[in-house]
Scaffold this motif. Sequence first.
Motif, PDB file in Angstrom:
ATOM      1  N   VAL A  50       0.842  -1.209   0.000  1.00 25.85           N
ATOM      2  CA  VAL A  50       0.000   0.000   0.000  1.00 25.85           C
ATOM      3  C   VAL A  50       0.875   1.255   0.000  1.00 25.85           C
ATOM      4  O   VAL A  50       0.587   2.223  -0.706  1.00 25.85           O
ATOM      5  N   GLN A  54       0.970   4.297  -2.575  1.00 20.91           N
ATOM      6  CA  GLN A  54       0.832   5.686  -2.133  1.00 20.91           C
ATOM      7  C   GLN A  54       1.917   6.558  -2.767  1.00 20.91           C
ATOM      8  O   GLN A  54       1.646   7.673  -3.208  1.00 20.91           O
ATOM      9  N   LEU A  68      -8.284   4.085  -0.542  1.00 23.76           N
ATOM     10  CA  LEU A  68      -7.425   3.060  -1.117  1.00 23.76           C
ATOM     11  C   LEU A  68      -7.856   2.642  -2.527  1.00 23.76           C
ATOM     12  O   LEU A  68      -7.060   2.078  -3.268  1.00 23.76           O
ATOM     13  N   MET A  73      -6.843  -0.491  -5.087  1.00 30.59           N
ATOM     14  CA  MET A  73      -7.220  -1.536  -4.128  1.00 30.59           C
ATOM     15  C   MET A  73      -8.724  -1.795  -4.229  1.00 30.59           C
ATOM     16  O   MET A  73      -9.472  -0.997  -4.780  1.00 30.59           O
ATOM     17  N   THR A  77     -11.456   1.744   2.458  1.00 27.93           N
ATOM     18  CA  THR A  77     -10.815   1.683   3.773  1.00 27.93           C
ATOM     19  C   THR A  77     -10.913   0.258   4.302  1.00 27.93           C
ATOM     20  O   THR A  77     -11.716  -0.541   3.836  1.00 27.93           O
ATOM     21  N   SER A  89      -5.538   0.568   6.607  1.00 23.89           N
ATOM     22  CA  SER A  89      -6.184   1.860   6.380  1.00 23.89           C
ATOM     23  C   SER A  89      -5.099   2.926   6.266  1.00 23.89           C
ATOM     24  O   SER A  89      -3.962   2.710   6.656  1.00 23.89           O
ATOM     25  N   ALA A  90      -5.481   4.058   5.702  1.00 23.21           N
ATOM     26  CA  ALA A  90      -4.539   5.170   5.542  1.00 23.21           C
ATOM     27  C   ALA A  90      -5.159   6.440   6.109  1.00 23.21           C
ATOM     28  O   ALA A  90      -6.359   6.659   5.984  1.00 23.21           O
ATOM     29  N   VAL A 105       0.104   4.655   6.987  1.00 19.85           N
ATOM     30  CA  VAL A 105      -0.615   3.425   6.656  1.00 19.85           C
ATOM     31  C   VAL A 105      -0.560   2.530   7.886  1.00 19.85           C
ATOM     32  O   VAL A 105       0.517   2.265   8.415  1.00 19.85           O
TER      33      VAL A 105
END
Length: 133
Positions: A50, A54, A68, A73, A77, A89-90, A105
Amino acid sequence: MKQRIEGFSLIELMIVVAIIALLAMVAYPSYMETVRETRRTEGIALINKVMQAQERHFINNLTYTTDLTDLGMAVATNLPSENGHYQISAAACAGGLPIDECINVVATAQGSQAVEGNLGLSSRGEKTGNWED
């Protein structure tokens, strides 16, 4: 001619059972620790995947994203790991930094993996949680 039948006595059998029980008491916790470490590796791998997405998003858009699906993705979330032991999650980094400067992340441990705690990685390379194997 008398034949003698040989076998195990109840005492001998109980001694063997006690030895096996002692070995199991020592081996099981070690086995469970190894299982948790393997599951942690799954969470770390997904965090890194992830975070790489990003960084690609940042290069193209000059900002990070908390959605995401913008990274390709399946969900926006709480992206589950392959075996469901973590959810990714971010969010913007703590300390009031804007989303175009820093993203964090987080892999939230699920189920029996919760004893390991959560893992986190920021775009600045700051790690939180137990990353050691």
